[in-house]
Design a protein around this motif. Sequence first.
Motif, PDB file in Angstrom:
ATOM      1  N   UNK A   1       0.832  -1.201   0.000  1.00 53.07           N
ATOM      2  CA  UNK A   1       0.000   0.000   0.000  1.00 53.07           C
ATOM      3  C   UNK A   1       0.870   1.256   0.000  1.00 53.07           C
ATOM      4  N   UNK A   2       1.917   1.258   0.822  1.00 51.74           N
ATOM      5  CA  UNK A   2       2.797   2.419   0.888  1.00 51.74           C
ATOM      6  C   UNK A   2       3.592   2.597  -0.391  1.00 51.74           C
ATOM      7  N   UNK A   3       4.095   1.507  -0.947  1.00 51.83           N
ATOM      8  CA  UNK A   3       4.878   1.606  -2.173  1.00 51.83           C
ATOM      9  C   UNK A   3       4.043   2.159  -3.328  1.00 51.83           C
ATOM     10  N   UNK A   4       2.786   1.739  -3.421  1.00 51.98           N
ATOM     11  CA  UNK A   4       1.907   2.261  -4.469  1.00 51.98           C
ATOM     12  C   UNK A   4       1.707   3.768  -4.298  1.00 51.98           C
ATOM     13  N   UNK A   5       1.518   4.212  -3.057  1.00 46.91           N
ATOM     14  CA  UNK A   5       1.316   5.634  -2.807  1.00 46.91           C
ATOM     15  C   UNK A   5       2.584   6.437  -3.095  1.00 46.91           C
ATOM     16  N   UNK A   6       3.740   5.896  -2.707  1.00 44.30           N
ATOM     17  CA  UNK A   6       5.011   6.578  -2.974  1.00 44.30           C
ATOM     18  C   UNK A   6       5.240   6.679  -4.477  1.00 44.30           C
ATOM     19  N   UNK A   7       4.948   5.599  -5.201  1.00 48.00           N
ATOM     20  CA  UNK A   7       5.090   5.621  -6.657  1.00 48.00           C
ATOM     21  C   UNK A   7       4.159   6.637  -7.298  1.00 48.00           C
ATOM     22  N   UNK A   8       3.051   6.926  -6.620  1.00 50.13           N
ATOM     23  CA  UNK A   8       2.077   7.891  -7.115  1.00 50.13           C
ATOM     24  C   UNK A   8       2.407   9.318  -6.701  1.00 50.13           C
ATOM     25  N   UNK A   9       3.553   9.510  -6.038  1.00 48.41           N
ATOM     26  CA  UNK A   9       4.007  10.850  -5.707  1.00 48.41           C
ATOM     27  C   UNK A   9       3.850  11.259  -4.256  1.00 48.41           C
ATOM     28  N   UNK A  10       3.328  10.383  -3.396  1.00 55.43           N
ATOM     29  CA  UNK A  10       3.184  10.723  -1.981  1.00 55.43           C
ATOM     30  C   UNK A  10       4.542  10.670  -1.281  1.00 55.43           C
ATOM     31  N   UNK A  11       4.748  11.603  -0.381  1.00 54.28           N
ATOM     32  CA  UNK A  11       5.983  11.675   0.413  1.00 54.28           C
ATOM     33  C   UNK A  11       5.702  10.994   1.749  1.00 54.28           C
ATOM     34  N   UNK A  12       6.197   9.758   1.922  1.00 59.00           N
ATOM     35  CA  UNK A  12       5.846   8.954   3.089  1.00 59.00           C
ATOM     36  C   UNK A  12       7.100   8.381   3.739  1.00 59.00           C
ATOM     37  N   UNK A  13       7.171   8.514   5.054  1.00 63.14           N
ATOM     38  CA  UNK A  13       8.177   7.813   5.849  1.00 63.14           C
ATOM     39  C   UNK A  13       7.451   7.162   7.028  1.00 63.14           C
ATOM     40  N   UNK A  14       8.178   6.375   7.793  1.00 63.83           N
ATOM     41  CA  UNK A  14       7.583   5.689   8.939  1.00 63.83           C
ATOM     42  C   UNK A  14       8.655   5.404   9.978  1.00 63.83           C
ATOM     43  N   UNK A  15       8.219   5.096  11.190  1.00 68.29           N
ATOM     44  CA  UNK A  15       9.164   4.646  12.210  1.00 68.29           C
ATOM     45  C   UNK A  15       8.608   3.409  12.891  1.00 68.29           C
ATOM     46  N   UNK A  16       9.495   2.666  13.550  1.00 73.84           N
ATOM     47  CA  UNK A  16       9.072   1.524  14.355  1.00 73.84           C
ATOM     48  C   UNK A  16      10.077   1.305  15.465  1.00 73.84           C
ATOM     49  N   UNK A  17       9.659   0.527  16.474  1.00 76.04           N
ATOM     50  CA  UNK A  17      10.553   0.137  17.561  1.00 76.04           C
ATOM     51  C   UNK A  17      10.822  -1.367  17.463  1.00 76.04           C
ATOM     52  N   UNK A  18      11.997  -1.829  17.907  1.00 79.53           N
ATOM     53  CA  UNK A  18      12.407  -3.224  17.680  1.00 79.53           C
ATOM     54  C   UNK A  18      11.963  -4.179  18.791  1.00 79.53           C
ATOM     55  N   UNK A  19      10.679  -4.169  19.095  1.00 80.71           N
ATOM     56  CA  UNK A  19      10.095  -5.033  20.122  1.00 80.71           C
ATOM     57  C   UNK A  19       8.730  -5.500  19.632  1.00 80.71           C
ATOM     58  N   UNK A  20       8.210  -6.539  20.262  1.00 75.53           N
ATOM     59  CA  UNK A  20       6.864  -7.010  19.934  1.00 75.53           C
ATOM     60  C   UNK A  20       5.785  -6.340  20.784  1.00 75.53           C
ATOM     61  N   UNK A  21       5.907  -6.246  22.104  1.00 72.71           N
ATOM     62  CA  UNK A  21       4.844  -5.607  22.886  1.00 72.71           C
ATOM     63  C   UNK A  21       4.805  -4.101  22.652  1.00 72.71           C
ATOM     64  N   UNK A  22       3.608  -3.539  22.794  1.00 75.71           N
ATOM     65  CA  UNK A  22       3.433  -2.105  22.827  1.00 75.71           C
ATOM     66  C   UNK A  22       3.182  -1.642  24.244  1.00 75.71           C
ATOM     67  N   UNK A  23       2.957  -0.347  24.417  1.00 75.48           N
ATOM     68  CA  UNK A  23       2.707   0.201  25.747  1.00 75.48           C
ATOM     69  C   UNK A  23       1.845   1.440  25.626  1.00 75.48           C
ATOM     70  N   UNK A  24       0.906   1.591  26.543  1.00 74.52           N
ATOM     71  CA  UNK A  24       0.033   2.751  26.559  1.00 74.52           C
ATOM     72  C   UNK A  24      -0.622   2.830  27.935  1.00 74.52           C
ATOM     73  N   UNK A  25      -1.633   3.661  28.054  1.00 71.36           N
ATOM     74  CA  UNK A  25      -2.401   3.707  29.294  1.00 71.36           C
ATOM     75  C   UNK A  25      -3.513   2.671  29.239  1.00 71.36           C
ATOM     76  N   UNK A  26      -3.910   2.186  30.385  1.00 71.45           N
ATOM     77  CA  UNK A  26      -5.012   1.227  30.449  1.00 71.45           C
ATOM     78  C   UNK A  26      -6.308   1.868  29.952  1.00 71.45           C
ATOM     79  N   UNK A  27      -6.492   3.151  30.261  1.00 70.31           N
ATOM     80  CA  UNK A  27      -7.714   3.848  29.846  1.00 70.31           C
ATOM     81  C   UNK A  27      -7.827   3.971  28.330  1.00 70.31           C
TER      82      UNK A  27
END
Length: 521
Positions: A262-288
Amino acid sequence: MIFKNATVVDGTGAGPYVADVAVRDGRISEIGAATGGGAVIDAAGLVLAPGFIDMHAHSDLALLTEPDHLAKVSQGVTCEVLGQDGLSYAPADEATLGRLRRQLAGWNGDPGGFDWSWRTVGEYLDRLDEGIAVNACYLVPQGTVRALVVGWEDRPATDAELAGQKRVIAQAMADGAVGMSTGLTYTPGMYAKTGELAELCGVVAAYGGFHATHHRSYGRGALEAYAEMIEVSRRSGCPLHLAHATMNFKVNRGRAGELLGLLDDAIADGCDITLDSYPYLPGSTTLAALLPSWASAGGPGATLERLRDPAACARIRHVMEVEGSDGCHGVPVEWDTLRISGARSAALAGRVGTGVADFEDFRRLLIDDELGITIVQFVGDEENVQTIMRHPAHTGGSDGLLAGARPHPRAWGAFPRYLARYVRELGVLSLPECVAHLTGRPARRLGLRDRGLIRVGYHADLVLFDPESVRDTATFDDPRRQAEGISHVLVGGVPVIGDGRHTGALPGRALRRTSTGTAAI
């Protein structure tokens, strides 16, 4: 200072080479056979790289309450991007700031006796300039702006309110924000629809900024949520940065390739896209955050009232356990995937490190801690993590929450974990590729002049590490442990880590974007 015989990995992705690198007056002055006075560091066998840029940090208060910031600078981080997920503390008025402090206590704490005297983005950046260990960029948080102008109600903004939000964002960008963040599984930012977001992003684009988004779902409906953000980028002309981009939960196992297509198609169509990630499996947030959005409408006080009401709780429970809450990414919550990482109340300290038994336990915890509980949620997929980090638009971000008794170890270990696990042990990335993901690429996205590469004349934001021994030591049970194998970190030519120890120096400051799209120096 001269680094003698260093193995230079320069942040471009090019292969390493051995050279002396000299630093003078905060800049890289020579690369080659350097001469001159000053301290000499024997860097033979060690890698000298640009300082790492954390594209997704939650250090908005930590940098002010503990400006030495050992958690990040000890990893080799020399710049962080704050104001993430659509929620931070500027711009705000007194009433909005009070509610934000309550809502964000699980993420960032709520320190007693703290000076909350700023109100504008410019005033917040001025506070950072008083002395911090690393440099910092700031994203104007859309949820905070909506709270300030619209409130916490689940409804569309009126024309006047939309115009008001645009004025606030324009001022924040003029004050030096590098872009705008959204957090579309968090209230009140999630109440904005696609058209409203596109209007706001148009303002950001006019100032040369970018849109960093925590979109509406990382679970069921993740691809549709990514597609919506691409549509916002197309409508507004605003560059897009996808925060902690991944495909989580059982419904998305092994589906990262679909996202990248999906991202590659959008980039090929002229969209300026970057992304980030962290090198772990679990995430973290508030319980609420797992609550359905309608249950959080009106702010923290209204949320607690619903949690005390039996009829409202019956409805909340059905949505969370059967239908799938939008706060839990459209997926029915699995209580056994949750682990408590922090609590505001001392009376709940004994619950840290334990799980959440069921809905009634969930409800009681939120009431007793006034929504301050933070969690680690075990919902990731290793194949997805590795596939996404290989993408050429990828950058590194810790998403590190520093508050709580046992925060996610990514706050202390994300960057050395990239180097140890995914470069040295698994070979998912080569060392030059990985360093480029963590330095040169994020610097380009941020529009930072003369940073992110080892080049003569560039700012001397540098990290020296042993490629054979560098590793993260922080764990889920003992998360505040300093990484090994990182001996020196310079920020603007000033040693902040020397021989593995903090020097006490605080040379960092806010890096402001100007209206022309470049960082003010």
